[in-house]
Design a protein around this motif. Structure first.
Motif, PDB file in Angstrom:
ATOM      1  N   ASP A   1      26.540  41.710  40.088  1.00  0.00           N
ATOM      2  CA  ASP A   1      27.931  41.984  40.436  1.00  0.00           C
ATOM      3  C   ASP A   1      28.634  42.563  39.216  1.00  0.00           C
ATOM      4  O   ASP A   1      28.279  42.247  38.070  1.00  0.00           O
ATOM      5  CB  ASP A   1      28.639  40.704  40.877  1.00  0.00           C
ATOM      6  N   SER A   2      29.638  43.376  39.471  1.00  0.00           N
ATOM      7  CA  SER A   2      30.407  43.939  38.366  1.00  0.00           C
ATOM      8  C   SER A   2      31.149  42.829  37.633  1.00  0.00           C
ATOM      9  O   SER A   2      31.610  41.867  38.241  1.00  0.00           O
ATOM     10  CB  SER A   2      31.416  44.964  38.881  1.00  0.00           C
ATOM     11  N   THR A   3      31.254  42.986  36.342  1.00  0.00           N
ATOM     12  CA  THR A   3      31.966  42.033  35.505  1.00  0.00           C
ATOM     13  C   THR A   3      33.420  42.464  35.404  1.00  0.00           C
ATOM     14  O   THR A   3      33.709  43.634  35.161  1.00  0.00           O
ATOM     15  CB  THR A   3      31.331  41.974  34.103  1.00  0.00           C
ATOM     16  N   LYS A   4      34.320  41.540  35.602  1.00  0.00           N
ATOM     17  CA  LYS A   4      35.749  41.827  35.494  1.00  0.00           C
ATOM     18  C   LYS A   4      36.190  41.636  34.050  1.00  0.00           C
ATOM     19  O   LYS A   4      35.817  40.657  33.390  1.00  0.00           O
ATOM     20  CB  LYS A   4      36.561  40.886  36.396  1.00  0.00           C
ATOM     21  N   PHE A   5      36.981  42.576  33.566  1.00  0.00           N
ATOM     22  CA  PHE A   5      37.517  42.457  32.212  1.00  0.00           C
ATOM     23  C   PHE A   5      38.577  41.374  32.200  1.00  0.00           C
ATOM     24  O   PHE A   5      39.478  41.362  33.039  1.00  0.00           O
ATOM     25  CB  PHE A   5      38.106  43.793  31.748  1.00  0.00           C
ATOM     26  N   GLY A   6      38.478  40.460  31.258  1.00  0.00           N
ATOM     27  CA  GLY A   6      39.394  39.315  31.218  1.00  0.00           C
ATOM     28  C   GLY A   6      40.490  39.412  30.186  1.00  0.00           C
ATOM     29  O   GLY A   6      41.320  38.505  30.089  1.00  0.00           O
ATOM     30  N   GLY A   7      40.509  40.507  29.437  1.00  0.00           N
ATOM     31  CA  GLY A   7      41.548  40.644  28.422  1.00  0.00           C
ATOM     32  C   GLY A   7      42.919  40.836  29.038  1.00  0.00           C
ATOM     33  O   GLY A   7      43.055  41.222  30.193  1.00  0.00           O
ATOM     34  N   GLU A   8      43.946  40.552  28.243  1.00  0.00           N
ATOM     35  CA  GLU A   8      45.320  40.653  28.732  1.00  0.00           C
ATOM     36  C   GLU A   8      46.162  41.478  27.770  1.00  0.00           C
ATOM     37  O   GLU A   8      45.745  41.769  26.658  1.00  0.00           O
ATOM     38  CB  GLU A   8      45.925  39.252  28.882  1.00  0.00           C
ATOM     39  N   GLY A   9      47.352  41.821  28.234  1.00  0.00           N
ATOM     40  CA  GLY A   9      48.296  42.552  27.395  1.00  0.00           C
ATOM     41  C   GLY A   9      47.810  43.952  27.065  1.00  0.00           C
ATOM     42  O   GLY A   9      47.160  44.605  27.871  1.00  0.00           O
ATOM     43  N   ILE A  10      48.144  44.391  25.870  1.00  0.00           N
ATOM     44  CA  ILE A  10      47.827  45.754  25.436  1.00  0.00           C
ATOM     45  C   ILE A  10      46.323  46.011  25.416  1.00  0.00           C
ATOM     46  O   ILE A  10      45.875  47.124  25.696  1.00  0.00           O
ATOM     47  CB  ILE A  10      48.482  46.071  24.066  1.00  0.00           C
ATOM     48  N   VAL A  11      45.542  44.969  25.105  1.00  0.00           N
ATOM     49  CA  VAL A  11      44.078  45.112  25.054  1.00  0.00           C
ATOM     50  C   VAL A  11      43.540  45.542  26.415  1.00  0.00           C
ATOM     51  O   VAL A  11      42.633  46.370  26.500  1.00  0.00           O
ATOM     52  CB  VAL A  11      43.411  43.797  24.585  1.00  0.00           C
ATOM     53  N   LYS A  12      44.113  45.009  27.470  1.00  0.00           N
ATOM     54  CA  LYS A  12      43.695  45.359  28.827  1.00  0.00           C
ATOM     55  C   LYS A  12      43.915  46.849  29.085  1.00  0.00           C
ATOM     56  O   LYS A  12      43.045  47.539  29.631  1.00  0.00           O
ATOM     57  CB  LYS A  12      44.477  44.510  29.837  1.00  0.00           C
ATOM     58  N   TYR A  13      45.077  47.361  28.676  1.00  0.00           N
ATOM     59  CA  TYR A  13      45.387  48.780  28.888  1.00  0.00           C
ATOM     60  C   TYR A  13      44.488  49.673  28.029  1.00  0.00           C
ATOM     61  O   TYR A  13      44.061  50.740  28.474  1.00  0.00           O
ATOM     62  CB  TYR A  13      46.864  49.055  28.616  1.00  0.00           C
TER      63      TYR A  13
END
Length: 175
Positions: A98-110
């Motif tokens: 299954d695809s892994t979801k990115f768990g970072g938040e804030g600016i890192v996510k963008y």
């Protein structure tokens, strides 16, 4: 067969591959092989192959700047082989996992999604560039090879390097 006829023949093959590869990858991405152990060990391997590709590309440019055409050709051929191997392992992973979801938040996510989006987009765009650049060298059309290589090199290097960055950013979230 003269070079113009050969180039015309190769351009048809390049066009087919440039369309077929992204379509096949997209299709295979949603196809899961049932009852197969997920190949979770593959992401660090294909990320390493991306890193090796980047090193090969930079080394190939250094080789040609020093006038070593044979080494330049060997390094670029090896970089193409690495890219094909990456693609096979990438598809194998996504067909079994299954695809892994990115768990970072804030600016890192963008930042992550920007890098991921540009990586995916350019990995599609780079296919015909690499193949045309390679074909022109093989046919001995070095002025045209050099012209397109100036575009191909930075795009391909970006795809290779961002592949590693995407892996490093998402690796904490693998199951």
């Amino acid at each position: 067969m003269n070079n113009q006829l050969q180039e015309k023949k190769y351009k048809k093959i390049i066009t087919i591959l440039s369309i077929a590869i992204p379509v096949a990858v997209a299709a295979l991405f949603v196809i899961k092989i049932p009852n197969v152990e997920p190949l979770r060990f593959l992401p660090p391997i294909y990320a390493s192959i991306n890193a090796l590709t980047a090193v090969l590309l930079v080394t190939a440019v250094v080789a040609i700047k020093k006038g070593n055409k044979k080494l330049h050709e060997q390094l670029n051929t090896t970089a193409i082989i690495c890219s094909v191997l990456f693609l096979v392992l990438y598809v194998a992973y996504h067909m079994t996992s299954d695809s892994t979801k990115f768990g970072g938040e804030g600016i890192v996510k963008y930042i992550y999604y920007f890098i991921l989006f540009t990586h995916i987009l350019l990995s599609i765009i780079i296919i015909p560039f690499v193949l045309i650049t390679f074909m022109r060298a093989r046919l001995g059309n070095f002025p045209e090879h050099k012209k397109i290589a100036k575009i191909t090199f930075p795009l391909w290097l970006y795809v290779a390097v961002t592949g590693v960055i995407v892996y490093l950013m998402i690796s904490p979230y693998y199951i």
